[in-house]
Motif scaffolding. Structure first.
Motif, PDB file in Angstrom:
ATOM      1  N   MET A 179      31.924  55.350  -3.116  1.00  0.00           N
ATOM      2  CA  MET A 179      33.054  54.562  -3.624  1.00  0.00           C
ATOM      3  C   MET A 179      34.327  55.414  -3.573  1.00  0.00           C
ATOM      4  SD  MET A 179      33.511  52.692  -7.343  1.00  0.00           S
ATOM      5  CE  MET A 179      32.105  51.628  -7.003  1.00  0.00           C
ATOM      6  N   THR A 180      35.397  54.821  -3.086  1.00  0.00           N
ATOM      7  CA  THR A 180      36.670  55.518  -3.009  1.00  0.00           C
ATOM      8  C   THR A 180      37.209  55.769  -4.406  1.00  0.00           C
ATOM      9  OG1 THR A 180      37.150  54.422  -0.912  1.00  0.00           O
ATOM     10  CG2 THR A 180      38.995  55.428  -2.064  1.00  0.00           C
ATOM     11  N   GLU A 181      37.718  56.982  -4.637  1.00  0.00           N
ATOM     12  CA  GLU A 181      38.276  57.300  -5.941  1.00  0.00           C
ATOM     13  C   GLU A 181      39.537  56.483  -6.188  1.00  0.00           C
ATOM     14  OE1 GLU A 181      38.222  61.317  -7.637  1.00  0.00           O
ATOM     15  OE2 GLU A 181      37.668  61.956  -5.620  1.00  0.00           O
ATOM     16  N   ALA A 182      39.788  56.188  -7.456  1.00  0.00           N
ATOM     17  CA  ALA A 182      40.981  55.440  -7.827  1.00  0.00           C
ATOM     18  C   ALA A 182      42.227  56.241  -7.468  1.00  0.00           C
ATOM     19  CB  ALA A 182      40.958  55.144  -9.317  1.00  0.00           C
ATOM     20  N   PRO A 183      43.295  55.556  -7.053  1.00  0.00           N
ATOM     21  CA  PRO A 183      44.525  56.274  -6.681  1.00  0.00           C
ATOM     22  C   PRO A 183      45.294  56.836  -7.870  1.00  0.00           C
ATOM     23  CG  PRO A 183      44.873  53.924  -6.514  1.00  0.00           C
ATOM     24  CD  PRO A 183      43.409  54.112  -6.803  1.00  0.00           C
ATOM     25  N   VAL A 184      44.931  56.418  -9.063  1.00  0.00           N
ATOM     26  CA  VAL A 184      45.499  56.986 -10.293  1.00  0.00           C
ATOM     27  C   VAL A 184      44.353  57.136 -11.275  1.00  0.00           C
ATOM     28  CG1 VAL A 184      47.095  56.656 -12.237  1.00  0.00           C
ATOM     29  CG2 VAL A 184      47.756  55.906  -9.946  1.00  0.00           C
ATOM     30  N   VAL A 185      44.235  58.307 -11.882  1.00  0.00           N
ATOM     31  CA  VAL A 185      43.202  58.532 -12.884  1.00  0.00           C
ATOM     32  C   VAL A 185      43.863  58.992 -14.174  1.00  0.00           C
ATOM     33  CG1 VAL A 185      41.384  59.037 -11.228  1.00  0.00           C
ATOM     34  CG2 VAL A 185      42.812  60.898 -12.073  1.00  0.00           C
ATOM     35  N   VAL A 186      43.232  58.654 -15.290  1.00  0.00           N
ATOM     36  CA  VAL A 186      43.728  59.058 -16.604  1.00  0.00           C
ATOM     37  C   VAL A 186      42.678  59.946 -17.258  1.00  0.00           C
ATOM     38  CG1 VAL A 186      44.529  58.298 -18.866  1.00  0.00           C
ATOM     39  CG2 VAL A 186      45.053  56.931 -16.834  1.00  0.00           C
ATOM     40  N   GLU A 187      43.102  61.110 -17.684  1.00  0.00           N
ATOM     41  CA  GLU A 187      42.216  62.081 -18.333  1.00  0.00           C
ATOM     42  C   GLU A 187      42.686  62.277 -19.766  1.00  0.00           C
ATOM     43  OE1 GLU A 187      43.238  65.185 -15.731  1.00  0.00           O
ATOM     44  OE2 GLU A 187      42.210  64.335 -13.990  1.00  0.00           O
ATOM     45  N   ARG A 188      41.755  62.267 -20.716  1.00  0.00           N
ATOM     46  CA  ARG A 188      42.096  62.435 -22.131  1.00  0.00           C
ATOM     47  C   ARG A 188      41.578  63.761 -22.665  1.00  0.00           C
ATOM     48  NH1 ARG A 188      43.497  58.186 -25.527  1.00  0.00           N
ATOM     49  NH2 ARG A 188      43.701  59.894 -27.040  1.00  0.00           N
ATOM     50  N   ASP A 189      42.406  64.417 -23.447  1.00  0.00           N
ATOM     51  CA  ASP A 189      42.021  65.630 -24.164  1.00  0.00           C
ATOM     52  C   ASP A 189      42.661  65.523 -25.539  1.00  0.00           C
ATOM     53  OD1 ASP A 189      41.271  68.077 -25.091  1.00  0.00           O
ATOM     54  OD2 ASP A 189      42.522  69.249 -23.727  1.00  0.00           O
ATOM     55  N   GLY A 190      41.932  64.964 -26.498  1.00  0.00           N
ATOM     56  CA  GLY A 190      42.520  64.705 -27.806  1.00  0.00           C
ATOM     57  C   GLY A 190      43.673  63.733 -27.688  1.00  0.00           C
ATOM     58  N   GLY A 191      44.838  64.130 -28.214  1.00  0.00           N
ATOM     59  CA  GLY A 191      46.006  63.250 -28.161  1.00  0.00           C
ATOM     60  C   GLY A 191      46.784  63.319 -26.866  1.00  0.00           C
ATOM     61  N   VAL A 192      46.299  64.090 -25.887  1.00  0.00           N
ATOM     62  CA  VAL A 192      46.984  64.231 -24.602  1.00  0.00           C
ATOM     63  C   VAL A 192      46.361  63.283 -23.578  1.00  0.00           C
ATOM     64  CG1 VAL A 192      47.606  65.801 -22.721  1.00  0.00           C
ATOM     65  CG2 VAL A 192      47.471  66.657 -25.089  1.00  0.00           C
ATOM     66  N   ALA A 193      47.178  62.451 -22.978  1.00  0.00           N
ATOM     67  CA  ALA A 193      46.740  61.601 -21.865  1.00  0.00           C
ATOM     68  C   ALA A 193      47.427  62.097 -20.601  1.00  0.00           C
ATOM     69  CB  ALA A 193      47.086  60.141 -22.111  1.00  0.00           C
ATOM     70  N   THR A 194      46.629  62.580 -19.648  1.00  0.00           N
ATOM     71  CA  THR A 194      47.166  63.021 -18.365  1.00  0.00           C
ATOM     72  C   THR A 194      46.987  61.908 -17.353  1.00  0.00           C
ATOM     73  OG1 THR A 194      46.697  65.346 -18.826  1.00  0.00           O
ATOM     74  CG2 THR A 194      46.999  64.724 -16.514  1.00  0.00           C
ATOM     75  N   VAL A 195      48.101  61.390 -16.853  1.00  0.00           N
ATOM     76  CA  VAL A 195      48.098  60.340 -15.831  1.00  0.00           C
ATOM     77  C   VAL A 195      48.328  61.042 -14.494  1.00  0.00           C
ATOM     78  CG1 VAL A 195      49.179  58.209 -15.027  1.00  0.00           C
ATOM     79  CG2 VAL A 195      48.977  58.667 -17.496  1.00  0.00           C
ATOM     80  N   ARG A 196      47.314  60.984 -13.641  1.00  0.00           N
ATOM     81  CA  ARG A 196      47.320  61.779 -12.418  1.00  0.00           C
ATOM     82  C   ARG A 196      47.336  60.864 -11.191  1.00  0.00           C
ATOM     83  NH1 ARG A 196      45.853  66.964 -11.623  1.00  0.00           N
ATOM     84  NH2 ARG A 196      44.938  67.061 -13.718  1.00  0.00           N
ATOM     85  N   ILE A 197      48.371  60.999 -10.365  1.00  0.00           N
ATOM     86  CA  ILE A 197      48.386  60.296  -9.075  1.00  0.00           C
ATOM     87  C   ILE A 197      47.385  61.007  -8.179  1.00  0.00           C
ATOM     88  CG2 ILE A 197      49.807  59.517  -7.136  1.00  0.00           C
ATOM     89  CD1 ILE A 197      52.250  59.793  -9.029  1.00  0.00           C
ATOM     90  N   ASN A 198      46.443  60.248  -7.651  1.00  0.00           N
ATOM     91  CA  ASN A 198      45.230  60.846  -7.077  1.00  0.00           C
ATOM     92  C   ASN A 198      45.037  60.460  -5.605  1.00  0.00           C
ATOM     93  OD1 ASN A 198      42.779  62.353  -7.323  1.00  0.00           O
ATOM     94  ND2 ASN A 198      41.651  60.426  -7.509  1.00  0.00           N
TER      95      ASN A 198
END
Length: 263
Positions: free
Chosen positions: A1-20
């Protein structure tokens, strides 16, 4: 399956929005723009998210519009070229600029066109030493978009903004720092840890106060002093009623460091 072009990673209160899209230098095609917008909307609305980090995967932060898709749409005569600024770029930048929590642009590589403008919309820009900005719009005979006409002149002044837009070139990290386009520049091997440390510092802070400062500064940029003073009073009243303010006052009296919960 092709990876999503944007992924969201959570670390506690930090949300990293990554163009992928590392193989495409994190260029923006329609599916990527759709998912980026919805991911930022979700982060903005989630009260457990206390800071948003926007970044890219691989060698680029984001090089702006996917020109391969763009050429195909030109050949088809698609109206998507006429609507994407209003449907995608404008709401993305407005979210980055106005969500009620701080935003960090973690510029891991080249940021060009709309990608550079996305970074300019953030509160803080952490640049890898090998990264840089390029206001590439006129290089393909287009005007500027994604708020760059608004943010760039506020960062570097009107004359320099016009120069960078008229004559696109890569502004390397050190020059970006001198011009005010970067908040800080860190060695490549320290980049991830520096971003994480800054994000966690903000995530443990008074989120509503940070959001209110964003709103006050944004309002004051386009209003007279008397109106800006009234806005400050409104936001001071709002933050004065928060649990974080009470906790900070109690901690001051007790001579202890405050613990903020973001409410």
């Amino acid at each position: 399956m092709t990876e999503a072009p944007v992924v969201v990673e959570r670390d506690g209160g930090v949300a990293t929005v990554r163009i992928n899209r590392p193989n495409e230098m994190c260029a923006l095609d329609i599916p990527t723009k759709d998912l980026l917008l919805s991911s930022l909307q979700a982060a903005a609305e989630d009260e457990s998210v206390r800071v948003v980090v926007l970044t890219g995967t691989g060698r680029a932060f984001c090089v702006g519009q996917d020109l391969k898709e763009h050429l195909g749409l030109l050949e088809l005569g698609s109206d998507a070229l006429d609507t994407t600024v209003e449907e995608h770029y404008n709401p993305i930048v407005e979210l980055l600029s106005t969500m009620n929590k701080p935003v960090i642009a973690a510029v891991n590589g080249v940021a060009a066109g709309a990608g550079a403008a996305f970074a300019f919309a953030a509160d803080l820009r952490v640049l890898r030493a090998s990264a840089g900005f390029n206001l590439a719009f006129t290089g393909i005979a287009l005007s500027c978009d994604s708020g760059s006409s608004w943010t760039l002149q506020r960062l570097v002044g009107i004359a320099k903004a016009k120069e960078l837009l008229f004559f696109p070139r890569t502004v390397k990290a050190d020059e970006a720092l001198e011009l005010g386009l970067a908040t800080t520049v860190v060695p490549d091997d320290e980049f991830d840890s520096a971003v994480a440390e800054l994000a966690q510092r903000l995530a443990s802070g008074p989120t509503m106060a940070y959001g209110s400062v964003r709103r006050a500064v944004g309002f004051a940029a386009t209003h007279e002093l008397s109106e800006s003073l009234a806005k400050e009073a409104e936001l001071m009243k709002l933050t004065g009623g928060t649990a974080d303010h009470r906790a900070a006052v109690d901690a001051f009296i007790a001579k202890k460091p405050p613990v903020f919960e973001g409410r």
